[in-house]
Design a protein around this motif. Structure first.
Motif, PDB file in Angstrom:
ATOM      1  N   UNK A  93       0.827  -1.205   0.000  1.00 30.64           N
ATOM      2  CA  UNK A  93       0.000   0.000   0.000  1.00 30.64           C
ATOM      3  C   UNK A  93       0.860   1.253   0.000  1.00 30.64           C
ATOM      4  N   UNK A  94       1.934   1.261   0.789  1.00 24.23           N
ATOM      5  CA  UNK A  94       2.816   2.444   0.811  1.00 24.23           C
ATOM      6  C   UNK A  94       3.377   2.729  -0.577  1.00 24.23           C
ATOM      7  N   UNK A  95       3.756   1.692  -1.293  1.00 18.44           N
ATOM      8  CA  UNK A  95       4.258   1.875  -2.670  1.00 18.44           C
ATOM      9  C   UNK A  95       3.165   2.426  -3.571  1.00 18.44           C
ATOM     10  N   UNK A  96       1.962   1.884  -3.464  1.00 25.13           N
ATOM     11  CA  UNK A  96       0.838   2.377  -4.272  1.00 25.13           C
ATOM     12  C   UNK A  96       0.523   3.832  -3.936  1.00 25.13           C
ATOM     13  N   UNK A  97       0.570   4.170  -2.650  1.00 29.37           N
ATOM     14  CA  UNK A  97       0.270   5.545  -2.236  1.00 29.37           C
ATOM     15  C   UNK A  97       1.336   6.512  -2.732  1.00 29.37           C
ATOM     16  N   UNK A  98       2.601   6.074  -2.740  1.00 28.33           N
ATOM     17  CA  UNK A  98       3.666   6.933  -3.280  1.00 28.33           C
ATOM     18  C   UNK A  98       3.437   7.188  -4.767  1.00 28.33           C
ATOM     19  N   UNK A  99       3.045   6.162  -5.491  1.00 31.95           N
ATOM     20  CA  UNK A  99       2.755   6.315  -6.919  1.00 31.95           C
ATOM     21  C   UNK A  99       1.591   7.271  -7.116  1.00 31.95           C
ATOM     22  N   UNK A 100       0.551   7.109  -6.316  1.00 31.93           N
ATOM     23  CA  UNK A 100      -0.610   7.994  -6.419  1.00 31.93           C
ATOM     24  C   UNK A 100      -0.220   9.432  -6.085  1.00 31.93           C
ATOM     25  N   UNK A 101       0.599   9.609  -5.044  1.00 31.33           N
ATOM     26  CA  UNK A 101       1.045  10.957  -4.660  1.00 31.33           C
ATOM     27  C   UNK A 101       1.812  11.603  -5.815  1.00 31.33           C
ATOM     28  N   UNK A 102       2.680  10.842  -6.448  1.00 34.89           N
ATOM     29  CA  UNK A 102       3.442  11.363  -7.588  1.00 34.89           C
ATOM     30  C   UNK A 102       2.491  11.791  -8.706  1.00 34.89           C
ATOM     31  N   UNK A 103       1.464  10.978  -8.956  1.00 37.48           N
ATOM     32  CA  UNK A 103       0.467  11.316  -9.988  1.00 37.48           C
ATOM     33  C   UNK A 103      -0.315  12.575  -9.630  1.00 37.48           C
ATOM     34  N   UNK A 104      -0.428  12.864  -8.334  1.00 43.12           N
ATOM     35  CA  UNK A 104      -1.159  14.045  -7.864  1.00 43.12           C
ATOM     36  C   UNK A 104      -0.273  15.292  -7.798  1.00 43.12           C
TER      37      UNK A 104
END
Length: 173
Positions: free
Chosen positions: A117-128
């Motif tokens: 989840x932390x990896x997915x959230x980092x990816x999402x944060x980058x997209x944001x």
């Protein structure tokens, strides 16, 4: 000997143990910052934007807190946390530098879920539009108990759980 802290017997707040847990977590969250820090407490009546509280730091940086009153962690609970994290990252973009998740249970022994989840959230944060990494912090049963057994929180234990804590000063008296 310190009494047991049972998060599921926490004092009611606004007729709810869930609200009581949220309020305790906000108090602990605020106590972790310097006195002059400004905060923004979110009323969740119309949605909380993925946070219970926000610490407002210099340069528009923010630290967010989300409290979840779960007894155990399964797919449904991870889904709720995932939704809160994504909502917070989107709502407060790109200013969240740290996001704390407080939950009165332990994470499953398999830490892959958290790491994934932390990896997915980092990816999402980058997209944001986040240009630096967001730090994700788990505040589970063990971490919360550790915090509550510190001298500075004895009053909170008594208020929220009805447990008297016998500090060194009390014992000397």
């Amino acid at each position: 000997m310190l009494p047991d802290i049972d998060f599921f017997k926490i004092r009611l707040f606004q007729n709810s143990r869930n609200k009581g847990f949220e309020e305790l977590c906000v108090q602990l969250f605020r106590a972790s910052f310097p006195n002059k820090t400004q905060f923004y407490r979110v009323d969740d009546a119309g949605g909380d934007g993925g946070v219970e509280d926000i610490a407002l730091l210099d340069d528009d940086r923010k630290v967010g807190l989300q409290a979840k009153f779960f007894k155990s962690m399964g797919q449904s609970q991870w889904s709720q946390i995932n939704k809160s994290v994504k909502t917070a990252l989107h709502t407060h973009r790109p200013n969240i530098i740290e996001y704390r998740i407080a939950c009165p249970c332990k994470r499953p022994k398999d830490s892959k879920s958290w790491d994934n989840y932390c990896k997915k959230w980092q990816t999402y944060a980058h997209e944001q539009g986040y240009t630096s990494k967001v730090k994700f912090v788990w505040k589970g049963d063990t971490e919360l108990r550790n915090e509550l057994t510190k001298n500075k929180h004895y009053d909170k234990v008594f208020y929220w759980f009805g447990c008297k804590q016998f500090s060194d000063g009390w014992l000397k008296d």
